[in-house]
Scaffold this active site. Structure first.
Site, PDB file in Angstrom:
ATOM      1  N   ARG A   1       0.845  -1.184   0.000  1.00  0.00           N
ATOM      2  CA  ARG A   1       0.000   0.000   0.000  1.00  0.00           C
ATOM      3  C   ARG A   1       0.884   1.239   0.000  1.00  0.00           C
ATOM      4  NH1 ARG A   1      -3.267   2.915   4.686  1.00  0.00           N
ATOM      5  NH2 ARG A   1      -4.277   4.478   3.373  1.00  0.00           N
TER       6      ARG A   1
ATOM      7  N   HIS B   1      -2.985  10.905   1.052  1.00  0.00           N
ATOM      8  CA  HIS B   1      -2.485  10.596   2.393  1.00  0.00           C
ATOM      9  C   HIS B   1      -1.834  11.865   2.957  1.00  0.00           C
ATOM     10  CE1 HIS B   1      -1.255   7.001   5.060  1.00  0.00           C
ATOM     11  NE2 HIS B   1      -1.059   8.112   5.759  1.00  0.00           N
TER      12      HIS B   1
ATOM     13  N   GLU C   1      -7.794   8.148   6.207  1.00  0.00           N
ATOM     14  CA  GLU C   1      -8.141   8.693   7.514  1.00  0.00           C
ATOM     15  C   GLU C   1      -8.646  10.137   7.475  1.00  0.00           C
ATOM     16  OE1 GLU C   1      -5.175   5.957  10.270  1.00  0.00           O
ATOM     17  OE2 GLU C   1      -4.719   8.092  10.047  1.00  0.00           O
TER      18      GLU C   1
ATOM     19  N   ASN D   1      -7.990   1.329   9.471  1.00  0.00           N
ATOM     20  CA  ASN D   1      -6.717   1.525  10.159  1.00  0.00           C
ATOM     21  C   ASN D   1      -6.995   1.454  11.657  1.00  0.00           C
ATOM     22  OD1 ASN D   1      -5.921   2.067   7.559  1.00  0.00           O
ATOM     23  ND2 ASN D   1      -5.367   4.206   7.924  1.00  0.00           N
TER      24      ASN D   1
ATOM     25  N   TYR E   1      -5.482   0.993  15.625  1.00  0.00           N
ATOM     26  CA  TYR E   1      -4.330   1.048  16.524  1.00  0.00           C
ATOM     27  C   TYR E   1      -4.691   0.836  17.991  1.00  0.00           C
ATOM     28  CZ  TYR E   1      -1.609   2.706  12.571  1.00  0.00           C
ATOM     29  OH  TYR E   1      -0.981   2.784  11.350  1.00  0.00           O
TER      30      TYR E   1
ATOM     31  N   GLU F   1      -4.040  -0.488   7.778  1.00  0.00           N
ATOM     32  CA  GLU F   1      -2.921  -0.136   8.663  1.00  0.00           C
ATOM     33  C   GLU F   1      -3.128  -0.804  10.011  1.00  0.00           C
ATOM     34  OE1 GLU F   1      -1.950   3.972   9.351  1.00  0.00           O
ATOM     35  OE2 GLU F   1      -2.254   4.516   7.242  1.00  0.00           O
TER      36      GLU F   1
END
Length: 462
Positions: free
Chosen positions: A84, A128, A173, A300, A302, A359
């Site tokens: 990616r 991005h 995002e 994504n 985390y 991600e």
């Protein structure tokens, strides 16, 4: 866990599941003033004193602009199915609209061709975060015209690369772009204004909606999606006020983008909490564009978001709680269970046809040993825990099709500069040498085990 996980099969992943790693243009490329590239908001922000830790900039970063062949060789060694990457808008259209920089397109054409020759499938993100500064000077994403400029950029790139790229993401995002850049002031352009934040949020989604038909025109057989940051919002207790705080936090952090993508609406309970004068600048036809079908949702993940009720935040009426547990160097809680919870919740509440983890990764303190080794046992364990959580989601019926580890390389970590290392591969910035960490060597063996071929731990790339 390391003794029990040797291959994707051990976890129950299907044989056609895609495994990869991810990066972003400003974080790794460098070459900031070369071959006609224009100035981005991150060039401006990082060169503004006091904005980025240690005064770091992305001027050189990982020098991927010159070392892309070496980096593809690393990906091939690791056995990645997919990679990616993102396209630097100012490298393609330096002023944001108008004149196309052919040298910029040529760089990405060579990169894509190199990936394909190595048997690696490119997943390309169009935005991005490196907005051309010329567009920011006109108001940036708070200006509706930027959404139309983005659609033009998307068409230029799709037309040039659409014969070779079969998987695309419009945005990465949008919540981080809107909130971290325009509400908290931590990212470019560095504002702290809720009104601007909501204009940015809507215009980002409008840009996504405007880009889709243009991309489909040039890539009729491609998969096109978007990558959202997601985090399960959980109440600290079952008290009604904590439950409400979690609901509002979910509306702001997740549903602000999920709902318009699928339902063509914004969360009513969030909008009801907007202060006077703050609004989402929706015009006729916008929501139909934004809610046009996509082929997959990239997520994504985390950490989770644990909250309790607080009047100090009138928008979400919540205060974030940091429970006891393990944390990364970024002070993010290590909570693999949240990935499974989020995937299963998305599959339950929405009908996106497929998902990718676009991600997931962790920053820890890494040390390069004299022999070139980097013993990052905590990152290795982190990945294994999150792979296992994703596998549980697959087994429960979630149509998860692939997983991209963040990140392939240590890189410029936005407002934290080079102080945070997320990479599978250690970058010695003064020399630009790359060294596989223990996590990378494990990932390499993990992927190689699918074919039953033994893997020797290759030496660092010079």
């Amino acid at each position: 866990m390391a003794d029990r996980i040797h291959s994707p099969k051990d976890l129950g992943f299907p044989s056609d599941f895609l495994w990869g790693a991810a990066t972003a243009s400003y974080q790794i490329e460098g070459g900031a003033t070369e071959d006609g590239r224009g100035v981005s908001i991150w060039d401006t922000f990082s060169h503004t004193p006091g904005k980025v830790k240690n005064g770091d900039t992305g001027d050189v970063a990982c020098d991927h602009y010159h070392r892309w062949r070496e980096d593809i060789a690393l990906m091939r060694e690791l056995g990645l199915d997919a990679y990616r990457l993102s396209i630097a808008w100012p490298r393609i259209i330096p002023q944001g609209r108008g004149q196309i920089n052919e040298a910029g397109l040529d760089f990405y054409e060579k990169l894509i061709d190199g990936l394909l020759e190595a048997g690696i499938k490119p997943f390309v993100t169009l935005y991005h975060w490196d907005l051309p500064q010329a567009l920011q000077d006109e108001g940036g994403w708070a200006n509706r015209n930027t959404a139309y400029a983005f659609a033009e950029f998307a068409e230029v790139v799709a037309k040039a690369l659409g014969d070779r790229v079969s998987a695309w993401m419009t945005l990465n995002e949008p919540w981080v772009v809107a909130a971290c850049g325009n509400l908290f002031g931590e990212h470019a352009p560095g504002y702290r204004d809720l009104g601007i934040t909501m204009k940015v949020a809507h215009n980002l989604m409008l840009g996504h909606g405007l880009a889709l038909p243009r991309m489909r025109k040039h890539c009729p057989n491609a998969q096109i999606g978007i990558a959202l940051s997601v985090s399960p919002a959980q109440p600290l207790t079952d008290k009604p006020e904590d439950v409400m705080a979690a609901m509002l936090n979910d509306a702001f952090g997740n549903r602000l983008f999920l709902d318009p993508l699928q339902h063509g609406t914004y969360p009513a309970e969030l909008v009801a909490n907007f202060p006077e004068g703050v609004e989402l600048p929706v015009q006729d036809g916008d929501m139909e564009l934004i809610s046009a079908p996509i082929d997959f949702l990239g997520i994504n993940y985390y950490q989770r978001t644990l909250v309790s009720y607080s009047e100090s935040n009138p928008l979400t009426k919540s205060e974030r709680i940091l429970p006891e547990g393990e944390y990364t160097n970024f002070h993010w809680e290590v909570y693999p269970e949240g990935l499974r919870q989020m995937l299963e919740r998305l599959h339950r509440d929405y009908t996106f046809p497929a998902y990718y983890v676009t991600e997931n990764g962790a920053s820890f303190v890494d040390r390069l040993e004299e022999d070139g080794a980097v013993h990052d046992a905590r990152r290795l364990a982190y990945l294994q825990g999150h792979f296992a959580a994703a596998a549980q989601a697959v087994q429960s019926g979630v149509p998860l099709k692939g997983y991209f580890v963040w990140s392939l390389l240590d890189n410029f970590e936005w407002g934290q500069g080079y102080s945070q290392r997320f990479g599978l591969v250690y970058v010695d910035y003064p020399t630009q040498r790359r060294f596989k960490k223990d996590s990378a060597l494990w990932y390499q063996r993990f992927l190689a085990a699918r074919s039953g071929q033994p893997v020797e731990d290759a030496a660092p790339v010079a």
